[in-house]
Enzyme design. Structure first.
Site: not given
Length: 329
Positions: A139, A191
């Site tokens: 990765s 949020k």
């Protein structure tokens, strides 16, 4: 003298000395105040030689944070790598570097930062960079390796895992059983997106998926740029998150050859146009490294079967983080 320090330290030393000390006792060595990296030759070429090949270790989780240490805050992996690159850039005797990688990856930003630093090193110094894979270079660690001029994998290494993960958790079922509720006061509808204290809404999932897809496309672009023998569609076909052993990676074009650390050093010499060079590493004062296979102290690198016997509770539970990492739930 700090009396409080003595009161704290002496019992601790006594505990180690009496309760769990090996026979032969301890050696107490003062630590220099100046912790500037030092060059150490770990393999000498015969005769009078001034050229050097520098091994730069990249190990453990790649994060923009200090790695845990028993006696301190540890090293910041990105800062340490940059410090070593700067040392190799400033030394005219260093003709090439070998990135010795043993890492399952890390955060998107840390991986990209290290990748960009290696590209900048090459552009500034014109010195070749060879990546060498040990146990794992997956990765984000593979992302970083794509900045190298050539990639060599140990025959037992694991690589690939090209993709992005944003690991989320949901504690609502457990909270319900305990009679605990959560109520966020927020300035906008998104949020508290990703909060573990409530289920994710479909529109939030779509938002995060868009971000993950964007980082994934960036990863594919980096691999395609670093592996000119692979077209972008080829990379996309390989980039489904799976890992590959060294032979599979060689056959698919993700690495250039299978070899050892010694082979990687020889390739670095050839690319630098030299036949003889000392092999060096950079270390903190008092770090002992007897040969080219010794690593500088740091977090243990992950082994072939992953792989999360590491302390990442803050990453995985406190805040959403986009990761280029090989992670199995």
């Amino acid at each position: 003298m700090n009396v409080g320090f003595l009161r704290t330290t002496i019992p601790l030393v006594s505990l180690f000395a009496v309760g769990c000390a090996p026979s032969g006792g301890f050696k107490i060595t003062p630590i220099p105040a100046d912790q500037t990296l030092e060059e150490q030759i770990v393999h000498k070429s015969p005769g009078w030689v001034s050229n050097r090949i520098a091994i730069i270790d990249v190990s453990g989780i790649l994060m923009n944070a200090h790695s845990p240490s028993f006696f301190g805050s540890g090293e910041h992996p990105v800062a340490l790598a940059v410090e070593k690159l700067e040392s190799a850039a400033e030394d005219k005797r260093v003709k090439a570097i070998v990135l010795r990688i043993n890492s399952p990856g890390g955060s998107v930003t840390a991986s990209d930062s290290m990748y960009q630093e290696v590209l900048a090193f090459k552009a500034r110094t014109k010195k070749p960079v060879v990546a060498y894979f040990q146990d794992v270079a997956a990765s984000g660690a593979y992302y970083l390796a794509c900045a190298a001029d050539e990639i060599i994998a140990q025959r037992t290494s694991v690589t690939g895992s090209i993709g992005v993960i944003m690991q989320m958790v949901d504690f609502t079922e457990t909270m319900n059983k305990l009679g605990i509720g959560a109520d966020a006061i927020k300035s906008g509808p998104y949020k508290d997106s990703g909060s573990p204290l409530r289920p994710m809404k479909p529109n939030e999932r779509e938002l995060f998926q868009g971000l993950v897809d964007g980082f994934y496309q960036q990863f594919v672009d980096v691999v395609a740029a670093g592996r000119p023998n692979l077209s972008r569609p080829d990379v996309a076909r390989l980039a489904d998150g799976r890992v590959y052993n060294a032979q599979q990676a060689l056959e698919s074009g993700l690495v250039d050859r299978i070899g050892t650390l010694t082979d990687a050093i020889e390739v670095a010499k050839k690319r630098a146009g030299i036949t003889s060079a000392h092999t060096i590493i950079y270390r903190r004062p008092l770090d002992w490294t007897p040969n080219i296979y010794a690593h500088a102290p740091g977090p243990p690198a992950t082994q072939n079967i992953n792989l999360f016997n590491i302390n990442l509770p803050e990453i995985w539970t406190r805040t959403p983080v986009f990761m280029y990492i090989w992670h199995l739930d």
